[in-house]
Design a protein around this motif. Sequence first.
Motif, mmCIF file in Angstrom:
data_model
loop_
_atom_site.group_PDB
_atom_site.id
_atom_site.type_symbol
_atom_site.label_atom_id
_atom_site.label_comp_id
_atom_site.label_asym_id
_atom_site.label_seq_id
_atom_site.Cartn_x
_atom_site.Cartn_y
_atom_site.Cartn_z
ATOM 1 N N ASN A 92 12.305 36.058 -2.748
ATOM 2 C CA ASN A 92 11.357 37.138 -2.547
ATOM 3 C C ASN A 92 10.511 37.294 -3.806
ATOM 4 O OD1 ASN A 92 12.418 37.848 0.029
ATOM 5 N ND2 ASN A 92 14.090 38.918 -0.993
ATOM 6 N N GLY A 93 9.370 37.967 -3.664
ATOM 7 C CA GLY A 93 8.578 38.280 -4.842
ATOM 8 C C GLY A 93 7.441 37.327 -5.129
ATOM 9 N N VAL A 94 7.112 36.422 -4.192
ATOM 10 C CA VAL A 94 5.933 35.567 -4.314
ATOM 11 C C VAL A 94 4.934 36.029 -3.265
ATOM 12 C CG1 VAL A 94 5.016 33.230 -4.176
ATOM 13 C CG2 VAL A 94 7.282 33.620 -5.142
ATOM 14 N N TYR A 95 3.710 36.338 -3.685
ATOM 15 C CA TYR A 95 2.735 36.979 -2.813
ATOM 16 C C TYR A 95 1.508 36.095 -2.603
ATOM 17 C CZ TYR A 95 5.553 41.120 -3.683
ATOM 18 O OH TYR A 95 6.598 42.002 -3.762
ATOM 19 N N LYS A 96 0.905 36.231 -1.425
ATOM 20 C CA LYS A 96 -0.347 35.533 -1.149
ATOM 21 C C LYS A 96 -1.417 36.041 -2.110
ATOM 22 C CE LYS A 96 0.391 34.866 3.826
ATOM 23 N NZ LYS A 96 -0.182 35.120 5.178
ATOM 24 N N ALA A 97 -2.199 35.138 -2.684
ATOM 25 C CA ALA A 97 -3.207 35.566 -3.652
ATOM 26 C C ALA A 97 -4.118 34.405 -4.006
ATOM 27 C CB ALA A 97 -2.541 36.096 -4.922
ATOM 28 N N THR A 98 -5.258 34.737 -4.601
ATOM 29 C CA THR A 98 -6.092 33.700 -5.208
ATOM 30 C C THR A 98 -5.344 33.062 -6.370
ATOM 31 O OG1 THR A 98 -8.047 35.020 -4.624
ATOM 32 C CG2 THR A 98 -8.352 33.228 -6.203
ATOM 33 N N ALA A 274 -0.366 38.191 -8.642
ATOM 34 C CA ALA A 274 -1.039 38.149 -7.338
ATOM 35 C C ALA A 274 -2.455 38.714 -7.395
ATOM 36 C CB ALA A 274 -0.207 38.894 -6.298
ATOM 37 N N VAL A 275 -3.321 38.054 -8.167
ATOM 38 C CA VAL A 275 -4.723 38.459 -8.264
ATOM 39 C C VAL A 275 -5.486 37.859 -7.085
ATOM 40 C CG1 VAL A 275 -6.807 38.407 -9.678
ATOM 41 C CG2 VAL A 275 -4.546 38.514 -10.777
ATOM 42 N N GLY A 276 -6.181 38.706 -6.327
ATOM 43 C CA GLY A 276 -6.916 38.238 -5.159
ATOM 44 C C GLY A 276 -8.367 38.676 -5.185
ATOM 45 N N TYR A 277 -9.284 37.753 -4.789
ATOM 46 C CA TYR A 277 -10.719 38.038 -4.729
ATOM 47 C C TYR A 277 -11.183 37.969 -3.280
ATOM 48 C CZ TYR A 277 -10.618 36.861 -9.749
ATOM 49 O OH TYR A 277 -10.339 36.815 -11.090
ATOM 50 N N SER A 278 -11.884 38.995 -2.825
ATOM 51 C CA SER A 278 -12.314 39.046 -1.426
ATOM 52 C C SER A 278 -13.318 37.956 -1.085
ATOM 53 C CB SER A 278 -12.920 40.420 -1.111
ATOM 54 O OG SER A 278 -14.100 40.641 -1.874
ATOM 55 N N TRP A 279 -14.053 37.430 -2.062
ATOM 56 C CA TRP A 279 -15.083 36.430 -1.785
ATOM 57 C C TRP A 279 -14.525 35.008 -1.761
ATOM 58 C CZ3 TRP A 279 -14.941 39.651 -6.023
ATOM 59 C CH2 TRP A 279 -14.609 39.078 -7.247
ATOM 60 N N LYS A 280 -13.252 34.850 -2.046
ATOM 61 C CA LYS A 280 -12.633 33.537 -1.947
ATOM 62 C C LYS A 280 -12.208 33.288 -0.500
ATOM 63 C CE LYS A 280 -12.695 32.162 -6.280
ATOM 64 N NZ LYS A 280 -13.388 30.924 -6.709
ATOM 65 N N GLY A 281 -12.487 32.093 -0.010
ATOM 66 C CA GLY A 281 -12.269 31.796 1.395
ATOM 67 C C GLY A 281 -10.830 31.880 1.851
ATOM 68 N N ASN A 282 -9.884 31.700 0.925
ATOM 69 C CA ASN A 282 -8.470 31.714 1.312
ATOM 70 C C ASN A 282 -7.814 33.068 1.093
ATOM 71 O OD1 ASN A 282 -8.507 31.730 -1.459
ATOM 72 N ND2 ASN A 282 -6.895 30.198 -1.725
ATOM 73 N N TYR A 283 -8.621 34.123 0.875
ATOM 74 C CA TYR A 283 -8.036 35.436 0.596
ATOM 75 C C TYR A 283 -8.756 36.526 1.381
ATOM 76 C CZ TYR A 283 -5.985 39.408 -1.773
ATOM 77 O OH TYR A 283 -5.296 40.571 -2.026
ATOM 78 N N ASN A 284 -7.972 37.393 2.023
ATOM 79 C CA ASN A 284 -8.489 38.576 2.701
ATOM 80 C C ASN A 284 -7.903 39.817 2.043
ATOM 81 O OD1 ASN A 284 -9.917 37.166 4.855
ATOM 82 N ND2 ASN A 284 -7.873 36.638 5.628
ATOM 83 N N ILE A 285 -8.660 40.915 2.049
ATOM 84 C CA ILE A 285 -8.185 42.150 1.429
ATOM 85 C C ILE A 285 -6.836 42.536 2.034
ATOM 86 C CG2 ILE A 285 -8.643 44.610 1.124
ATOM 87 C CD1 ILE A 285 -11.631 43.937 1.157
ATOM 88 N N GLY A 286 -5.876 42.801 1.167
ATOM 89 C CA GLY A 286 -4.534 43.166 1.601
ATOM 90 C C GLY A 286 -3.551 42.016 1.638
ATOM 91 N N ASP A 287 -4.036 40.778 1.480
ATOM 92 C CA ASP A 287 -3.136 39.622 1.541
ATOM 93 C C ASP A 287 -2.028 39.697 0.499
ATOM 94 O OD1 ASP A 287 -4.256 38.393 3.699
ATOM 95 O OD2 ASP A 287 -5.240 36.780 2.586
ATOM 96 N N ASN A 288 -2.343 40.220 -0.694
ATOM 97 C CA ASN A 288 -1.329 40.167 -1.751
ATOM 98 C C ASN A 288 -0.241 41.228 -1.604
ATOM 99 O OD1 ASN A 288 -2.626 42.478 -2.666
ATOM 100 N ND2 ASN A 288 -2.834 41.767 -4.778
#
Length: 295
Positions: A92-98, A274-288
Amino acid sequence: MNSTIYFIRKAHLPKRNNRGYGYIFDDQNPYELQTYKLKEIEYAIFYDDRHYCCTNKLSNFIDGYLIPFFFDEVYHYKHITIYRRAPNIKINGVYKATYNFIYDIVDPAKWSLNEQGGDIKAILEHNGHKKVVQLFDNNEFESVQMTDWFNKQGSGTIELYFESTEIEEQVSLRLESNSETGPYICIKSSKFMYYNGNQFITICDAQKDTFNHLRIDFECGNKTYEGLNQDEFFLYINDIKYGPFIFSEDINTVNRFVIGTSSGFKDNSVYIDAVGYSWKGNYNIGDNKQEIATG
């Protein structure tokens, strides 16, 4: 050890070419392949300190994530190490992110690091999160800072997990372009604050030694992203929405994200995950907020 090529003994699959081993990763997306093939592995043989047909990304993934969390060493001879898959694996503890840093062994890849005041490195785990970046500041006269550069953005959302062991001395998160700063967020004097170009204004109380989920929505122009006006941003802290707040300076676009300590911040750490950017194609808001299932 720098593992760079490997063969996998498949416990329940037909032998490949009558040799009884095969590959479970490719060079592009090793983590995604690992999640559904890991259960098929009984033993893994790693050739150490060599680079046979293996990218640095894949090598870092093996050394920095796969071996520490999923395998127990059985036998080592010269350049060869044999591992057995650990029983009852569930990480556990690995999150979807850019950037979730699972491919990083020491330095977070693709980030520019300023370590004049200490040390910045990827570590195995902290406070329930696996593979996070630690910014350790041990110099009260200098600071540490990590910067990610990207294509110019007029609006968008950044999400991350953020923790500081020091909340009296300033640690900041900033969106910048050239010499100008847009959203300027910080923790100091035990408060979350933002800088409006003239003074720091309190947002809410801050807590140390705990991960906060942060979301920053920003609008540099007149496209009213998320209902924002020009040079405004929202800040969400653990899903509570604050703002809108004005930028530190008028700015047309941003092209870098900066996280750093300040002078006076000494013998303490900041943790990022788990840093995520909304403008990256592989990331949607809330993914992380979603853990990557393993086991």
